[in-house]
Design a protein around this motif. Structure first.
Motif, PDB file in Angstrom:
ATOM      1  N   THR A  21       2.722  19.782 -38.699  1.00  0.00           N
ATOM      2  CA  THR A  21       3.340  20.138 -37.411  1.00  0.00           C
ATOM      3  C   THR A  21       4.772  20.624 -37.626  1.00  0.00           C
ATOM      4  O   THR A  21       5.225  21.582 -36.984  1.00  0.00           O
TER       5      THR A  21
ATOM      6  N   GLU B  17       4.721  24.118 -38.748  1.00  0.00           N
ATOM      7  CA  GLU B  17       4.484  25.031 -37.629  1.00  0.00           C
ATOM      8  C   GLU B  17       5.754  25.272 -36.823  1.00  0.00           C
ATOM      9  O   GLU B  17       5.890  26.296 -36.149  1.00  0.00           O
ATOM     10  N   GLU B  18       6.680  24.333 -36.885  1.00  0.00           N
ATOM     11  CA  GLU B  18       7.959  24.461 -36.184  1.00  0.00           C
ATOM     12  C   GLU B  18       9.042  25.048 -37.091  1.00  0.00           C
ATOM     13  O   GLU B  18      10.231  24.823 -36.875  1.00  0.00           O
TER      14      GLU B  18
ATOM     15  N   TYR C 108      11.497  16.735 -31.642  1.00  0.00           N
ATOM     16  CA  TYR C 108      10.277  15.927 -31.697  1.00  0.00           C
ATOM     17  C   TYR C 108      10.327  14.680 -30.814  1.00  0.00           C
ATOM     18  O   TYR C 108       9.292  14.173 -30.397  1.00  0.00           O
TER      19      TYR C 108
END
Length: 515
Positions: free
Chosen positions: A460, A463-464, A473
């Motif tokens: 994740t 992806e960021e 987050y």
């Protein structure tokens, strides 16, 4: 008197001495004389206790220098790392300080003799230059010898009057605490130039706790930007139930601060053979690279300083930086310190590093380094702290925790910037013991907590764009007032009705007046 009350009284007295005697001398410069005198008194009394061997019938300060044999001196230096003759002790110099017309040159000779006593012994590098910043002949003390001696005598008599208790009654830390208090107050009054190397004790305690968390033994502790040594010494305080095999290591580029760090070790009763503080540029001339990796690393490196970076083509092949495939930007060396620490970290250890927030979201080389850290699962936790915790800056810093033994491919993010995680005190915020325990508890459990803590899959994060900002987050709690639209409409309807009624009443009154 309780230890807390005694500590408060000592701190008040020390600050009074500093203000009384500095006169026309700049306070930030003059701290060297106050701190140097504190150190001189400490090593004198500590050495006397060693030489007396707990024999109440022996008064080392009252002995004649001539009875000291070569064998006695040799044994003492091998144990303590230095030697002080009875006539050179602080107590004997303090007796006649006000009337000694050669006080400044006498002190210079004594300091030189203490340092040179270690020549040829294993402690030589640890003792050499300790008093370099205590220049008793400097014009900073005054333009005449009389002025110099007057200022020096005032400091010496002031320090002589301080009651530190008996060293054998375990009050030695009280002396060290008073020393750190003086540094912190000078740092607070000197702005960035004064506080840039000083990490407040509450933050130091948190960093030390993070680095040694759940380690039953530590081979050694290291700070690549050691400053005054406060981080290493906080680690020492946390190790009551732990074992440090090889002691405390650090490197510092500033010569004055390097001397403070070594003094601070002695002040906290860390013997010369249990610490190794080196002078030099950590990024370009690193020491201890041939040592076995460190089980604990603590650091508050300088923020966004310039370094040679890509202008030196050999650095990309340096074992510390090569694995990332890119060097930290020339204008921002932050990640150079991070990669250096990672390189020195053992497979079982942790590094806890204070970082400027910008390095966690900026692009370019810094993004590529974050990619390397995340893809190799080195980032255990990123913690955002409250603003205004440091002297001379209101920046809300982050703590980056690195580990080479993670058991999951998740990265933890903790938002400890809210009001539940700091206390307002004078001009700065502080972390209390309760705040530190709360953060350590979150760090330990790795459980998600709304608005405070979240563990995120590394995929994740990829992806960021490898953004490691906590705010990306951990959702911020919405503190805005919740409004019930139906209740609000009812209030508005009532208000409008009241306005209409009042208008009608006013119209009637006006009509009566006009009629």
């Amino acid at each position: 008197m309780s230890s807390a009350a005694q500590r408060a009284e000592l701190q008040s007295q020390i600050w009074k001495i500093a203000n009384d005697v500095r006169g026309s001398v700049d306070g930030w410069d003059f701290k060297q004389y106050v701190l140097g005198t504190l150190f001189y008194r400490f090593i004198s009394e500590n050495f006397s206790l060693y030489m007396e061997g707990e024999d109440d019938s022996v008064n080392y300060a009252g002995l004649d220098d001539s009875i000291i044999t070569k064998e006695i001196k040799d044994d003492a230096i091998k144990t303590k790392g230095y030697f002080i003759y009875p006539s050179q002790l602080f107590s004997n110099i303090a007796k006649n300080a006000n009337t000694n017309e050669s006080l400044n040159t006498d002190l210079a000779a004594i300091f030189s003799a203490i340092e040179s006593s270690a020549n040829g012994y294993p402690s030589e590098l640890d003792i050499k230059g300790l008093f370099a910043d205590f220049d008793t002949t400097s014009n900073r003390l005054g333009n005449t010898v009389k002025d110099k001696n007057s200022h020096l005598a005032a400091v010496i008599k002031g320090v002589e009057g301080l009651d530190f208790g008996e060293f054998e009654d375990n009050h030695i830390d009280l002396f060290g605490d008073a020393y750190e208090f003086l540094i912190s107050n000078y740092a607070a009054n000197a702005g960035k130039s004064g506080g840039e190397f000083f990490t407040p004790q509450s933050v130091s305690k948190l960093i030390a706790r993070l680095a040694i968390h759940k380690q039953s033994t530590i081979n050694k502790i290291y700070d690549p930007a050691a400053g005054s040594g406060s981080l290493l010494l906080q680690a020492k305080k946390q190790f009551d139930a732990h074992i440090i095999e090889d002691g405390f290591y650090g490197q510092e580029i500033n010569h004055t601060t390097y001397n403070l760090a070594r003094m601070n070790m002695f002040l906290h009763n860390v013997n010369y053979n249990n610490f190794n503080i080196a002078l030099g540029n950590t990024l370009l001339d690193p020491r201890f690279g041939d040592e076995k990796p460190f089980d604990a690393i603590v650091s508050n490196p300088p923020y966004s300083i310039h370094w040679i970076g890509s202008d030196d083509p050999t650095l990309i092949n340096d074992v510390r930086f090569a694995p990332a495939g890119v060097l930290a930007p020339k204008s921002k060396a932050d990640f150079a310190f991070v990669l250096h620490s990672l390189s020195y970290l053992s497979s079982k250890g942790r590094a806890a590093i204070v970082c400027f927030p910008g390095i966690f979201y900026r692009g370019g080389a810094e993004q590529k380094i974050r990619k390397y850290l995340v893809d190799n699962n080195f980032v255990e936790t990123v913690i955002s702290l409250a603003p205004n915790l440091f002297y001379g800056t209101s920046i809300a810093v982050n703590i980056l925790v690195l580990s080479k033994h993670k058991t999951t491919t998740k990265t933890q993010f903790i938002d400890a910037s809210g009001e539940d995680f700091y206390k307002k005190e004078t001009n700065n915020n502080i972390l209390t013991s309760e705040h530190i325990e709360a953060i350590i508890n979150l760090f330990d459990k790795k459980e998600d907590t709304d608005y405070i803590c979240k563990s995120v899959d590394n995929d994740t994060i990829a992806e960021e764009n490898y953004n490691l900002s906590v705010s990306s987050y951990v959702e911020a709690k919405d503190t805005r007032e919740v409004i019930d639209i139906n209740v609000l409409n009812a209030k508005i309807k009532t208000t409008v009705s009241n306005i209409d009624r009042l208008r009608a009443e006013i119209d009637e009154i006006v009509a009566e007046i006009e009629g």
